[in-house]
Write an enzyme that holds these catalytic residues in place. Structure first.
Site, PDB file in Angstrom:
ATOM      1  CD  GLU B  38      -2.395   1.920   0.489  1.00  0.00           C
ATOM      2  OE1 GLU B  38      -3.088   1.166  -0.225  1.00  0.00           O
ATOM      3  OE2 GLU B  38      -2.332   3.173   0.319  1.00  0.00           O
ATOM      4  CB  CYS B  48     -18.187   5.804   1.081  1.00  0.00           C
ATOM      5  SG  CYS B  48     -17.608   4.481   0.038  1.00  0.00           S
ATOM      6  CD1 TRP B 442     -52.870   0.741  -2.396  1.00  0.00           C
ATOM      7  CD2 TRP B 442     -51.666  -0.733  -3.577  1.00  0.00           C
ATOM      8  NE1 TRP B 442     -53.735  -0.161  -2.951  1.00  0.00           N
ATOM      9  CE2 TRP B 442     -53.029  -1.084  -3.690  1.00  0.00           C
ATOM     10  CE3 TRP B 442     -50.723  -1.523  -4.237  1.00  0.00           C
ATOM     11  CZ2 TRP B 442     -53.465  -2.186  -4.432  1.00  0.00           C
ATOM     12  CZ3 TRP B 442     -51.160  -2.609  -4.968  1.00  0.00           C
ATOM     13  CH2 TRP B 442     -52.516  -2.933  -5.067  1.00  0.00           C
TER      14      TRP B 442
END
Lengths: 454, 454
Positions: B38, B48, B442
């Site tokens: 890395e 994020c 609904w």
């Protein structure tokens, strides 16, 4: 000009009025007359909202009414409230109707009939069950009566006992707890929420107790002590009497199928009216929909009677389409349900372990703990997801979730997995929405599937 | 005893370390050595989450690190931080690595290789783009630098300009707005969120403006004015300069595929490394995963490069399974994404109208407004759902949602519909969780499907 065909609807709630309203839209008045009978005063109301009227989250009972009789009439549906259908003559093609206001009986002809008579809360045949203060929760009148009781006694110390730890029981326990009443819930089984697996029910039990609701499991109700005024005074159990000023029965509902059965329509072992996939009953031109029917469980492949507004609405529309010359089927159900007890959210879909075993499945189960949001994000709460997958195929046959804000509606994607017969091997790769405010990078539902893969 | 096989991983974030960690668990150290390089100091961090570090929702950058280098080492993965792989020799089966701390260059052998080099925010080739104060947001260093800037100037009046109205742009706009900075967002197109249809983007635009963020659409960035100290002073647009003390570039990211391309690995037109369904590159024993690859879009059937942690994690696991003798495929993506701008939640899945047309679909679209809960339930908010269905078959090929609390994760059940190629005719009957605190009877997603059926 020929007389218009007449469609008669028995029952003015979700299923019946969905059928009536859509049938009305699909055919002009010259071709179809739509006549609906409702024995009460209300049409198209949300019985599921009653606990929230009792809790005062909803301040006006009228807000639970999606469409009033007047609104239906304005749209061309001839609704007669306070009219109870007491008999169906399939040969004569008539219904016998009692006008409850005037006591008069009338006979009305139908060409097609929709039976949408709903369900009634089970009132066990126990001593004292008819005492005042012992409430079932199904109609709008039940909710109004219960709230009036709570309002009237708001300054007295009122003790509430909930009999049964199912959905209605839990929702009513929350409602009364939030109204400030000390609440005791008794449940005959070892856990509340018998519609969950015991390990998940145990989590609900812990949550309920942490809220300050007294929960007594393995405690069946044996009867009710009644005072001199005919009002309930205590609930009797094998472990002694529990003082009660108010009792709510939450032990399920039973399809109202007597009218249909008496008319000669086929009724199944569940007590629900039998229909085919188009919601046609055993008699030509007679349809049934809603809480009074039994429907097909897509996973167990067995008939089930589930009283739920969402099924009632869908079935009503299916009936309307078929009764007006179209073709539509009701695909069936998978037993999805969600509820909430204060900040705890509970969901289930498909089969529980016991149901899966009864249906002949051999399966693996996995229960995982995760968070509703990225663990570092403010407001991330614990969520527990349980998943059942068929041994060998990996097909997801059931799932349950418990958590706080953001948990319950995760059942939907699990329901879609069950509905589509997805395997855990595929489900863990589902491209679900990820962002830290909404989910860990591995959504909890994906983690459960990943852990279950072979 | 034979030497263990050596798996070398290039890149220590989501994809690389998912691959490393799972490979480690699947094979013992005697059989497999796992060595990861890395170039930075951090491993397995949540890029994020950076906007929420800048906004101070997350107070410690360490909380964004899912697993540190030490934790990886403790689990048997040999992670070398501050080591940058600068070359891959496929014939010699070696990587050339620069130790950035010491400047030393080393050559390490591999038997199998995982390329997980991530993506880099696009820095357009514009005058002044390299000025101080012009930030991209990808690595943890970007987030730290930006937050340090905001913290250091908290008492000065700092003006922020966001270039680009995509996910990162919106999230950073929210973060800086909530930190009290006046924020201007400029977007080259007619609406923010070009990943939504224009009608849905317009709703986002309205929401952004109501928050008090100044949004200028049809306003491309032409360059940056830089002061004598080399710090950005203004953003240049055709409509004039916008004063800026701080600029965030939110115009997308580009796969870091140069290393792979230079080594001779196939790279697609998207700029992402090409792999097969097992995440194998064009070279034997060389795998790739995460933001640096292109993947298959299950609806458009075209390669796409989408930088998203959830894909990176899944692909990393697929690589680990395949690199350790198993068989696993990455099924592909359907473009699901969610984001949040203050209380507004935005989600999308499948194809937008433009994408659907480009993929050759003819379709019908429907946009409906509903509520996140039963309309009478406290906290019910408006939600807008848009759905696209293929003409003729009714197959759901895309969906978008915008609303407040409870809106975004509804994209998941829509994603499951797209993923399973469900038709609107079937979707409207889906047995979703219904209770007043969570949904109207609904569900809005079912309403959209119902309205789209033929």
């Amino acid at each position: 000009m020929t007389r218009p065909e007449r469609l008669v609807v028995v029952g003015g709630d979700a299923a019946g009025m969905s059928a009536a309203a859509l049938a009305r839209r699909r055919k002009p008045a010259e071709a179809l007359e739509v006549l609906a009978f409702e024995r009460g005063n209300y049409t198209s109301y949300a019985a599921c909202g009653l606990p929230y009227y009792v809790s005062d989250d909803v301040d006006d009972i009228a807000r639970l009414v999606a469409r009033s009789p007047e609104e239906h009439r304005r749209r061309g549906v001839d609704v007669r409230i306070e009219h109870e259908v007491v008999g169906i003559d399939l040969d004569a093609r008539t219904v016998t109707v009692v006008n409850r206001n005037e006591g008069a009986e009338l006979v009305e002809h139908f060409d097609q009939l929709v039976v949408a008579t709903g369900a009634t809360p089970i009132r066990p045949d126990l001593p004292g069950v008819d005492a005042r203060g012992v409430h079932g929760i199904q109609t709008i009148y039940d909710g109004v009566a219960l709230r009036e009781h709570v309002d009237a006694h708001r300054h007295a110390s009122q003790r509430a006992v909930i009999v049964g730890g199912g959905y209605i029981g839990l929702e009513m326990a929350e409602a009364l707890h939030r109204r400030g009443l000390p609440v005791t819930m008794i449940e005959a089984g070892p856990q509340p929420m018998a519609t969950l697996d015991p390990d998940m029910g145990a989590i609900v039990a812990g949550a309920v107790r942490r809220l300050g609701i007294e929960l007594r499991t393995d405690t069946p109700c044996e009867g009710f002590e009644v005072d001199a005024n005919g009002h309930v005074r205590a609930v009797q159990t094998p472990a002694g009497s529990i003082p009660a000023d108010l009792v709510v029965l939450g032990i399920g509902a039973r399809p109202n199928s007597t009218l249909a059965r008496d008319a000669g329509l086929a009724v199944g072992a569940t007590g629900g009216i039998t229909t085919d996939r188009r919601m046609a009953t055993s008699a030509e031109g007679v349809w049934a929909a809603g809480d009074c029917v039994e429907t097909f469980h897509l996973v167990s492949r067995r008939p089930v009677a589930i009283a739920l507004g969402t099924h009632a609405n869908k079935q009503g529309r299916v009936v309307a389409i078929n009764a007006t010359g179209g073709y539509e089927t009701f695909r069936g159900v998978i037993g999805t349900a969600v509820t909430k007890v204060c900040e705890y959210e509970i969901g289930r879909t498909g089969l529980t372990e016991r149901e899966a075993t009864a249906a002949g499945f051999v399966f693996d189960a996995e229960r995982i703990d995760s968070t509703t949001r990225a663990s570092y994000f403010p407001g991330a709460h614990q969520i527990t997801v349980k998943m059942l997958a068929e041994r060998g195929t990996g097909r997801i046959i059931g799932a349950q979730v418990i958590g706080r804000e953001g948990a319950a509606k995760r059942i939907d994607v699990l329901a879609a997995g069950v509905w589509n017969e997805m395997t855990v091997e595929e489900f863990w790769q589902l491209d679900l929405g990820y962002a830290p405010p909404f989910s860990p990078v591995w959504d909890p539902t994906l983690v459960a599937a990943w852990n279950l893969r072979g």
